[in-house]
Write a protein that holds these residues in place. Structure first.
Motif, PDB file in Angstrom:
ATOM      1  N   GLY A 158       0.798  -1.208   0.000  1.00  0.00           N
ATOM      2  CA  GLY A 158       0.000   0.000   0.000  1.00  0.00           C
ATOM      3  C   GLY A 158       0.832   1.260   0.000  1.00  0.00           C
ATOM      4  O   GLY A 158       2.038   1.241  -0.202  1.00  0.00           O
ATOM      5  N   ARG A 159       0.116   2.355   0.231  1.00  0.00           N
ATOM      6  CA  ARG A 159       0.716   3.679   0.159  1.00  0.00           C
ATOM      7  C   ARG A 159       1.542   3.940   1.414  1.00  0.00           C
ATOM      8  O   ARG A 159       1.066   3.737   2.526  1.00  0.00           O
ATOM      9  N   THR A 203       3.099   5.771   4.582  1.00  0.00           N
ATOM     10  CA  THR A 203       2.593   6.852   5.428  1.00  0.00           C
ATOM     11  C   THR A 203       3.713   7.475   6.261  1.00  0.00           C
ATOM     12  O   THR A 203       3.459   8.371   7.055  1.00  0.00           O
ATOM     13  N   ARG A 263      10.379   0.265   1.195  1.00  0.00           N
ATOM     14  CA  ARG A 263      10.139   0.030  -0.232  1.00  0.00           C
ATOM     15  C   ARG A 263      11.430  -0.005  -1.052  1.00  0.00           C
ATOM     16  O   ARG A 263      11.422  -0.391  -2.218  1.00  0.00           O
ATOM     17  N   GLY A 274       3.262   6.596  -7.593  1.00  0.00           N
ATOM     18  CA  GLY A 274       1.944   6.636  -6.950  1.00  0.00           C
ATOM     19  C   GLY A 274       1.865   7.653  -5.831  1.00  0.00           C
ATOM     20  O   GLY A 274       0.801   7.880  -5.261  1.00  0.00           O
ATOM     21  N   LEU A 275       2.991   8.263  -5.484  1.00  0.00           N
ATOM     22  CA  LEU A 275       3.028   9.200  -4.356  1.00  0.00           C
ATOM     23  C   LEU A 275       3.363  10.618  -4.824  1.00  0.00           C
ATOM     24  O   LEU A 275       2.768  11.587  -4.360  1.00  0.00           O
TER      25      LEU A 275
END
Ligand code: SF4
Ligand code: SF4
Length: 259
Positions: free
Chosen positions: A15-16, A18, A26, A210-211
């Motif tokens: 997932g994203r 935080t 990652r 994606g960020l």
């Protein structure tokens, strides 16, 4: 299974992110496409140290992601790589022919001046904008960088010149003159640390997928916009590269081998 449980169970981040720690987790899977395995491994090590330091200093995710996206991290880590190189300088450095007023390397024949990050593009534009309308390098040579002074042939944005300008070096000024007119003489090229700068930026792009967007820009277009009174936003819009340019720059630098 919840995403958190799943993450613990597999050991893989999902997932994203935080936090900076999530970003760090990652990193093992991030790639610097085109840079080659060795440069990719160095970029990963440098970014790991960067993110560990950021986490230790309590940096927020948005702050760290911003620095990575704008390329401040790539510039800083590229500088570290160059400093390391300079501890045992290669022949290209000890026998460099470079001197103020020798500016054949600022003749950007057919090229876009090279790949620069957003932080570098903003800095260059801001340094040159006050000089808009003054005679520029193209008064000396039609393909010269607009940041050049046409009389002294010194860079008018010396302190704000991007990494690619700081990385270019030659042991043979005559070879640079010939190459500026389309020749292929040996003797000039980029320091090996330049590949590290590019690889870090490429890996940052993959890491932030994606960020955040991680753009690059054409150096010559930024300089041109600034000296022609174009506002910064318009210049950046016009100078922004297609995503592929960073990968190509990595590939070219890896192929050239560095000095
Ligand atoms: S890279 Fe070549 S043209 Fe540029 S300063 Fe050095 S010797 Fe002169
Ligand atoms: S920014 Fe300065 S050093 Fe770089 S190409 Fe232009 S004139 Fe040369």
């Amino acid at each position: 299974m919840s995403p958190r449980t799943d993450r613990r169970a597999t050991g893989k981040p999902k997932g994203r992110p935080t936090s900076v720690a999530d970003l760090r987790a990652r990193l093992d899977r991030a790639r610097a496409t085109g840079a080659g395995k060795d440069a990719e491994a160095r970029a990963r090590r440098m970014l790991a140290a960067y993110l560990d330091t950021a986490a230790a200093h309590g940096m927020s995710l948005s702050q760290a992601a911003g620095e990575l996206a704008r390329g401040q991290a790539a510039v800083r880590l590229g500088d570290v790589s160059r400093d390391t190189l300079m501890q045992n300088p290669p022949r290209a450095v000890t026998e460099a022919a470079c001197a103020e007023g020798c500016a054949f390397c600022c003749i950007l024949q057919g090229g876009d001046g090279g790949t620069i990050t957003e932080a570098e593009a903003i800095r260059l534009h801001d340094a040159l904008a006050p000089l808009a309308g003054q005679p520029d390098g193209r008064g000396w040579h039609p393909a010269a960088c607009p940041a050049l002074d046409p009389e002294t042939r010194a860079c008018r944005a010396y302190d704000a010149r991007p990494t690619i300008c700081r990385s270019f070096i030659s042991t043979d000024a005559e070879a640079c003159r010939v190459n500026a007119e389309g020749g292929q003489e040996a003797g000039a090229g980029l320091l090996g640390s330049h590949l590290d700068y590019l690889a870090v930026h490429a890996m940052a792009r993959d890491l932030l997928k994606g960020l955040a967007r991680v753009p690059t820009y054409a150096m010559a277009r930024v300089a041109e916009g600034a000296v022609e009174s174009e506002d910064r936003t318009a210049t950046l819009d016009a100078a922004r590269h297609k995503p592929r340019a960073l990968e190509d720059a990595c590939r070219d630098a890896a192929k050239a081998g560095g000095r």
